[in-house]
Structure formats: C-alpha cells, structure tokens
Design a protein around this motif. Sequence first.
Motif, mmCIF file in Angstrom:
data_model
loop_
_atom_site.group_PDB
_atom_site.id
_atom_site.type_symbol
_atom_site.label_atom_id
_atom_site.label_comp_id
_atom_site.label_asym_id
_atom_site.label_seq_id
_atom_site.Cartn_x
_atom_site.Cartn_y
_atom_site.Cartn_z
ATOM 1 N N ASP A 116 1.018 -1.238 0.126
ATOM 2 C CA ASP A 116 -0.007 -0.071 -0.112
ATOM 3 C C ASP A 116 0.788 1.248 0.011
ATOM 4 O O ASP A 116 0.403 2.612 -0.429
ATOM 5 C CB ASP A 116 -0.984 0.050 1.349
ATOM 6 N N ALA A 117 2.168 1.379 0.410
ATOM 7 C CA ALA A 117 2.950 2.224 0.760
ATOM 8 C C ALA A 117 3.507 3.194 -0.412
ATOM 9 O O ALA A 117 3.806 4.372 -0.737
ATOM 10 C CB ALA A 117 4.075 1.959 1.393
ATOM 11 N N SER A 118 3.498 2.531 -1.665
ATOM 12 C CA SER A 118 3.890 3.088 -3.059
ATOM 13 C C SER A 118 3.297 2.355 -4.277
ATOM 14 O O SER A 118 2.279 1.724 -4.219
ATOM 15 C CB SER A 118 5.321 2.571 -3.209
ATOM 16 N N GLY A 119 3.692 3.027 -5.467
ATOM 17 C CA GLY A 119 3.001 2.548 -6.652
ATOM 18 C C GLY A 119 3.763 1.207 -7.106
ATOM 19 O O GLY A 119 3.427 0.906 -8.432
ATOM 20 N N LEU A 120 4.576 0.972 -6.620
ATOM 21 C CA LEU A 120 5.563 -0.168 -7.381
ATOM 22 C C LEU A 120 4.953 -1.638 -7.013
ATOM 23 O O LEU A 120 4.436 -2.041 -5.898
ATOM 24 C CB LEU A 120 6.899 -0.426 -6.599
ATOM 25 N N PRO A 121 4.903 -2.520 -8.106
ATOM 26 C CA PRO A 121 4.777 -3.950 -7.868
ATOM 27 C C PRO A 121 5.668 -4.806 -6.816
ATOM 28 O O PRO A 121 6.782 -4.477 -6.772
ATOM 29 C CB PRO A 121 4.592 -4.271 -9.239
ATOM 30 N N VAL A 122 5.005 -5.685 -6.366
ATOM 31 C CA VAL A 122 5.821 -6.218 -5.292
ATOM 32 C C VAL A 122 5.896 -7.716 -5.509
ATOM 33 O O VAL A 122 4.815 -8.462 -5.797
ATOM 34 C CB VAL A 122 4.951 -6.009 -3.732
ATOM 35 N N VAL A 123 7.178 -8.158 -5.306
ATOM 36 C CA VAL A 123 7.600 -9.476 -5.244
ATOM 37 C C VAL A 123 7.479 -10.188 -3.803
ATOM 38 O O VAL A 123 8.618 -9.605 -2.945
ATOM 39 C CB VAL A 123 8.745 -10.039 -6.194
ATOM 40 N N LEU A 124 6.844 -11.299 -3.605
ATOM 41 C CA LEU A 124 6.816 -11.737 -2.077
ATOM 42 C C LEU A 124 7.954 -12.799 -2.483
ATOM 43 O O LEU A 124 8.294 -13.682 -3.212
ATOM 44 C CB LEU A 124 5.558 -12.589 -1.801
ATOM 45 N N TYR A 125 8.786 -12.804 -1.122
ATOM 46 C CA TYR A 125 10.099 -13.734 -0.982
ATOM 47 C C TYR A 125 9.591 -14.921 -0.067
ATOM 48 O O TYR A 125 9.932 -14.523 1.229
ATOM 49 C CB TYR A 125 11.184 -12.993 -0.918
#
Length: 301
Positions: A134-143
């Motif tokens: 929720d904090a940025s506009g970047l897509p997230v990869v879960l590790y």
Amino acid sequence: MTTTTATPAPPFGRALCAMITPFTDSGALDLDGAQRLADLLVTEGCDGLVLSGTTGESPTTTDAEKSALVRAVREAVGERASIVAGVGTADTRHTVELTLAAEKAGADGVLVVTPYYSRPPQDAVEEHFRTVADASGLPVVLYDIPGRTGTRIEPDTMLRLAAHPRIVAVKDCSYDFLGTQKVLSRTELAYYAGCEEHILALYAVGGSGYISTVANLVPRQLRSILDAFDAGDTARAALLQQQATELIESTMAAGLPGTVTVKALLNDLGRPAGPVRAPLRPAGRETADGLRSAYERLRAA
C-alpha cells in the motif's frame, strides 16, 4: 473444441539474476563495478536484475548504498532490463522506507522477504506485506524462503495476498512444490524459481522463470533452459537443466552462502565482485578452484 488463453507476460521478464553487490578491495560500494557487471548480465541474456537481495548482501549494506546501487544500475542498463530492489527487513516501518526510496531511485518493483527472526504469525505476515504494498506504486514480489527467515508464507496466506493489485509475483524458495502448484492453479501470481534446481520443473507447470544467484556466473546457460522449453524442445531443456546441476550444487549447496561462492568465482574470472562483508568470509583457494572447474565443464558442454 479446446480453447486456449494467452499466458500473461511475466511482470519483470523470465530470466532474472539475483545480482551480487560489488565492493572495492577496501570494502566500499563499487558502483562502477556494479554497472559493468549489470551490463554484462543483461547483454548475456538477463531480462531483469534483483538488487540488494540475500545474494546482494542486503544485511550489510546501508540504506543509502541500496538507493545508490539502484540509480547506478538503472543508468547502466536503461530500459533494457527490469530492476527489482530488495527492501525486505524484519521491521515493517523500515521496509516501507526502503520501498519508497527504491521507487524514488528508479526501481521497477520491490522484493519483500518475510519478516525474519521475530517469527510473526500468518495474520501479521499478511498485514506486513499489505502495508508495504500500500505504501508505493511499485509492484511487489513476495520472497518465500522459510529456511532463512524461519517463517513460511503459507499457501492460504498467499491466496489472500494475491488479491492485492500490487502484489504480482513470488520468489519461491519454499521447497513445497505442492503448495506452490496450489497457488499457481488459483491465482495469477507470477512464480519465479528461487532455487536453481527447480528452474525447469516450476516453469513446466506454469512458473514465470527464475530469480537466480547462479545467473551471476552463467546467465546465458540458465536462460537457454527456458528458451529450449519455449521452443518445444523439452528433452533439450531437461538436458540443459541437468548439465547445470554440478555448478548449481557447487555454488549453492557446498556449505557456503551463494554470495561467497559466486564472488569467489567472479573474482577468479576477473569480473566485478570484490570481497564479502563480515560476518561472511571469503572462500578458500580449494573452493575457488573447484568452482572454476565446474564452471569450465558447463561452459564446454
């Protein structure tokens, strides 16, 4: 009549390298070396570079160094490759700060590892990832790497997180192939093999590719596994996977962290690498010689 649907393009490409972070002989961040290595890796077939992950020695690089690394590598590769910045920490607030810094520095996405050491329960793990997404506009990869963090992202948690519009991918080091296939079959998450021995196996059941430490050494050879499979030559893809086994084992399963073994061989090959930072220690000569032999055999295959 059988109908088929097009598989969505992987969000960061198929062949991603978990890049080491080059240091100078004195242990300072080597941005020139990072640019040269990044350019070489992309030229040799990497679609994307993951910076400041485990292989990139994220526990011992500062926040400022992490941002500087993203900016330098972006300058070197331009738009030829995606850049995913490792931002995961054991502290949600700090992880959000690193995410915002990565976005400002020019990253295309962020890699967020499960909070480690404190071993939060699944509802807290889920909230951590949602807060970061929720904090940025970047897509997230879960590790997902419970062997290092002590905490799994359980498949049911992954299914819920898949509904978040910015959680788009997983680097999978869970060693739970059934759990992985369960999530693959029920979501549109892009799954990247984080363990090189699973590159072909995961790709064959719908994975998107890999995020590989060994790709620092043989980017073209690992990419060729995916290329052969995409061309319909599954027998060749299997052969190429098998041929890489010795170097994968020597690099990743010889009792030393992959960062240590990769830097040993890169230094031996005269490529940008430099020392590791404490508490890691450099590999000995015997280890380096064994890695070089496995590397030369794969290159000759």
